[in-house]
Write a protein that holds these residues in place. Structure first.
Motif: not given
Ligand SMILES: NC(=O)c1ccc[n+]([C@@H]2O[C@H](COP(=O)([O-])OP(=O)(O)OC[C@H]3O[C@@H](n4cnc5c(N)ncnc54)[C@H](OP(=O)(O)O)[C@@H]3O)[C@@H](O)[C@H]2O)c1
Length: 475
Positions: A38, A114-115, A197, A219, A225, A227-228, A231
């Protein structure tokens, strides 16, 4: 802000050499962008469509990706970004050789993350780039929150600029505001809606959706995401709050220093109903629940928390709805300011990184290093805070004496109740077809409130986890 003149003769000399070898190198800042998700796409879209390409003077030489064969929801044909026929970057999976260790790159733009695995990779790239004498722009809030003073010291040592505007609230220029504008004031409080979020979910809950329905919508709309967790449990906001606290108070705060982190995942429709309908009528002022990151300075001590809290229509963050972020800064001299805007998203975050690139470009041209590097203050962190708010405790059954049992527990811990509210009939949510009570308390010490909650949780008069919702007042 400290302006350290760039004394590194070798590096200055390098630029001169490059000038001789390649005429464009002083007026073309050469960029290696890593990550085409993104944020990376937002950066590239602007860099290949600059407002004024004739004066731009920046060239994205390489775009680093992890896997050239990976199926993406967009084409990796870079031509799609190129609106002004600027020279095309080369796509590479050999990030180390082509970007980090490449002497032809001046600025490394890190849009990896992001992870946890990606964060690790991103940190390796940031450190490697700085040690190789490259200026760095990153959007990785987790790495900046955990390593801000260390990375700043490393950047100063290597005489390069480090920028991270996109790491906190995407497009809102809050890092610049703190570093360049509020630097000379004494900050008394920062309160922010810093996770889009959570704000989106709470906004939908105030429109009548349950938590689960609101999360599903977030979502579907791409605000949450798959998996939120980070957030909705406050982890993401804690990283951003740590960065804001470090810069505003010129000290080193890491996410683990924020001892009070509560997410919105325990908020139920009846909490929202109580605040929106009953409390608002009772006080003759609209109230809502928001997820807030709060830093307050009290007697030279800092109190840091990420909590869902209720606020009135007088609060500067009251009208901040949907995925929008907003941050209020209270300066002792300067007064109260609120910055509001998109806290995430490809274009706003990409634009924040582009601005960092352009700022670094100016520094390179001037031959200066200007990093925020004042982390010398030390503060005691408050952990026996005081607050006022309400407790939501679900009763397991209709029977006489339940209220009495509850209020006795409050009294035992020295808590003054000023109102008890019973919902009109059963407020059901999912399987939880039980009766919640709202018990509002006067200002009290958090340690007493916590002790009361612990006892209430295992009492016969209560079902499940009782929650405590605080009020936030800015004025
Ligand atoms: N999204 C936002 O609105 C936003 C806002 C503020 C800050 N941020 C931060 O910005 C960073 C990026 O977020 P994002 O939303 O753009 O994430 P994303 O869409 O998941 O993209 C992450 C990118 O990192 C790339 N990557 C991972 N490991 C790599 C490696 N070894 N070499 C090269 N590329 C690698 C991935 O490449 P592949 O596709 O090849 O796997 C992917 O393109 C994160 O730290 C995030 O917290 C994001």
């Amino acid at each position: 802000m400290k302006m350290v003149k760039m004394m590194d003769k070798t590096r200055t000399h390098n630029y001169k050499n490059n000038n001789k070898m390649k005429k464009t190198s002083m007026d073309k800042i050469r960029i290696g962008l890593i990550g085409l998700g993104n944020v990376g796409r937002g950066v590239l879209t602007y860099m290949l469509n600059p407002l004024d390409s004739s004066k731009f003077g920046y060239q994205v030489e390489y775009v680093g990706i992890s896997n050239g064969n990976k199926r993406r929801d967009f084409t990796t044909d870079l031509n799609q970004f190129n609106g002004k026929n600027l020279p095309m970057p080369k796509l590479t999976t050999n990030v180390l050789e082509d970007i980090i260790n490449n002497p032809e790159i001046d600025v490394v733009v890190d849009a990896v993350g992001g992870n946890a695995e990606y964060d690790k990779t991103s940190l390796t790239y940031i450190v490697g780039a700085i040690e190789n004498g490259k200026h760095v722009v990153t959007a990785n809030k987790n790495n900046i929150a955990r390593n801000l003073s260390r990375l700043t010291a490393l950047a100063n040592k290597n005489k390069v600029n480090l920028r991270y505007e996109g790491a906190v609230c995407g497009g809102i220029p809050i890092i610049r505001a703190l570093n360049n504008y509020f630097f000379n004031d004494e900050i008394l409080k920062i309160v922010g809606i810093i996770n889009g979020t959570s704000n989106y979910i709470l906004t939908k809950m105030h429109e009548g959706k349950t938590y689960e329905e609101a999360l599903g919508e977030a979502q579907k709309e791409g605000y949450a995401e798959a998996d939120p967790t980070n957030d909705v449990n406050g982890t993401d906001a804690a990283s951003k709050l740590a960065i804001l606290a470090s810069l505003a108070f010129k000290t080193e705060i890491k996410p683990e220093n924020i001892t009070l982190i509560e997410g919105i995942d325990r908020i139920k429709s009846y909490d929202v109903f109580y605040v929106k309908e009953h409390l608002s009528k009772f006080r003759d002022q609209a109230h809502i629940i928001k997820s807030l990151g709060i830093i307050e300075k009290k007697d030279n001590k800092l109190e840091l928390k990420v909590i869902p809290a209720f606020i009135s229509e007088q609060h500067p963050l009251y009208g901040t709805n949907g995925a929008i972020n907003a941050i209020t800064i209270v300066g002792k001299f300067s007064g109260i300011y609120t910055f509001k805007g998109p806290g995430a998203g490809s274009a706003p975050t990409g634009f924040a990184l582009v601005n960092d690139i352009l700022d670094i470009g100016e520094r390179i041209k001037q031959g200066v290093v200007a990093n925020f590097s004042s982390f010398e203050n030390t503060y005691e962190l408050l952990n026996k805070m005081e607050s006022s708010g309400f407790v939501r405790s679900v009763s397991p059954e209709h029977r006489n004496g339940v209220f009495g049992e509850k209020t006795k527990i409050f009294a035992k811990h020295g808590l003054d109740i000023y109102q008890i509210y019973n919902f009109p009939g059963h407020m059901t949510e999912g399987d939880d077809a039980l009766l919640p009570d709202i018990i509002s308390i006067e200002r009290a010490k958090e340690e007493n409130i916590n002790a009361m909650l612990k006892e209430l949780k295992s009492a016969r008069c209560n079902h499940g986890e009782p929650i405590y919702l605080r009020e936030d007042l800015v004025f």
